[in-house]
Design a protein around this motif. Sequence first.
Motif, mmCIF file in Angstrom:
data_model
loop_
_atom_site.group_PDB
_atom_site.id
_atom_site.type_symbol
_atom_site.label_atom_id
_atom_site.label_comp_id
_atom_site.label_asym_id
_atom_site.label_seq_id
_atom_site.Cartn_x
_atom_site.Cartn_y
_atom_site.Cartn_z
ATOM 1 N N GLY A 55 36.328 -32.376 10.550
ATOM 2 C CA GLY A 55 34.978 -31.986 10.147
ATOM 3 C C GLY A 55 33.916 -32.687 10.967
ATOM 4 O O GLY A 55 32.888 -32.091 11.312
ATOM 5 N N SER A 56 34.153 -33.928 11.305
ATOM 6 C CA SER A 56 33.215 -34.673 12.137
ATOM 7 C C SER A 56 33.155 -34.106 13.554
ATOM 8 O O SER A 56 32.081 -34.025 14.155
ATOM 9 N N ILE A 57 34.309 -33.701 14.094
ATOM 10 C CA ILE A 57 34.332 -33.072 15.421
ATOM 11 C C ILE A 57 33.570 -31.749 15.388
ATOM 12 O O ILE A 57 32.767 -31.460 16.283
ATOM 13 N N GLY A 58 33.808 -30.949 14.374
ATOM 14 C CA GLY A 58 33.103 -29.668 14.257
ATOM 15 C C GLY A 58 31.600 -29.845 14.151
ATOM 16 O O GLY A 58 30.829 -29.107 14.767
ATOM 17 N N THR A 59 31.170 -30.837 13.384
ATOM 18 C CA THR A 59 29.744 -31.110 13.261
ATOM 19 C C THR A 59 29.160 -31.574 14.588
ATOM 20 O O THR A 59 28.062 -31.167 14.968
ATOM 21 N N ALA A 60 29.882 -32.438 15.291
ATOM 22 C CA ALA A 60 29.386 -32.925 16.587
ATOM 23 C C ALA A 60 29.280 -31.785 17.589
ATOM 24 O O ALA A 60 28.310 -31.714 18.359
ATOM 25 N N LEU A 61 30.259 -30.886 17.609
ATOM 26 C CA LEU A 61 30.188 -29.745 18.534
ATOM 27 C C LEU A 61 29.041 -28.814 18.164
ATOM 28 O O LEU A 61 28.354 -28.265 19.032
ATOM 29 N N TRP A 62 28.826 -28.600 16.885
ATOM 30 C CA TRP A 62 27.775 -27.699 16.444
ATOM 31 C C TRP A 62 26.385 -28.276 16.761
ATOM 32 O O TRP A 62 25.495 -27.559 17.182
ATOM 33 N N LEU A 63 26.226 -29.581 16.583
ATOM 34 C CA LEU A 63 24.925 -30.184 16.831
ATOM 35 C C LEU A 63 24.633 -30.429 18.304
ATOM 36 O O LEU A 63 23.480 -30.598 18.684
ATOM 37 N N SER A 64 25.648 -30.424 19.165
ATOM 38 C CA SER A 64 25.421 -30.729 20.567
ATOM 39 C C SER A 64 25.293 -29.504 21.447
ATOM 40 O O SER A 64 25.158 -29.632 22.651
#
Length: 67
Positions: A55-64
């Motif tokens: 979930g943290s990876i998905g959030t980082a990809l979405w925000l970047s």
Amino acid sequence: MAPLVRLLQFPAVNGFLIAAAASLALMLVAPEATAPSPLLIWLKIYALGGPSALGSIGTALWLSRDE
């Protein structure tokens, strides 16, 4: 390739460590739910840490993403 690995690695490690700390805190609050086996303790940490890391990876990809 190095920026992509860095972008994926740091959120995964941070998400896993936060979830591992939360898992250990839950085991301290309810010690009767924790078996004394080290394998079972590791499995409980991994069961909470793995999805949190993803979930943290998905959030980082979405925000970047660049628009």
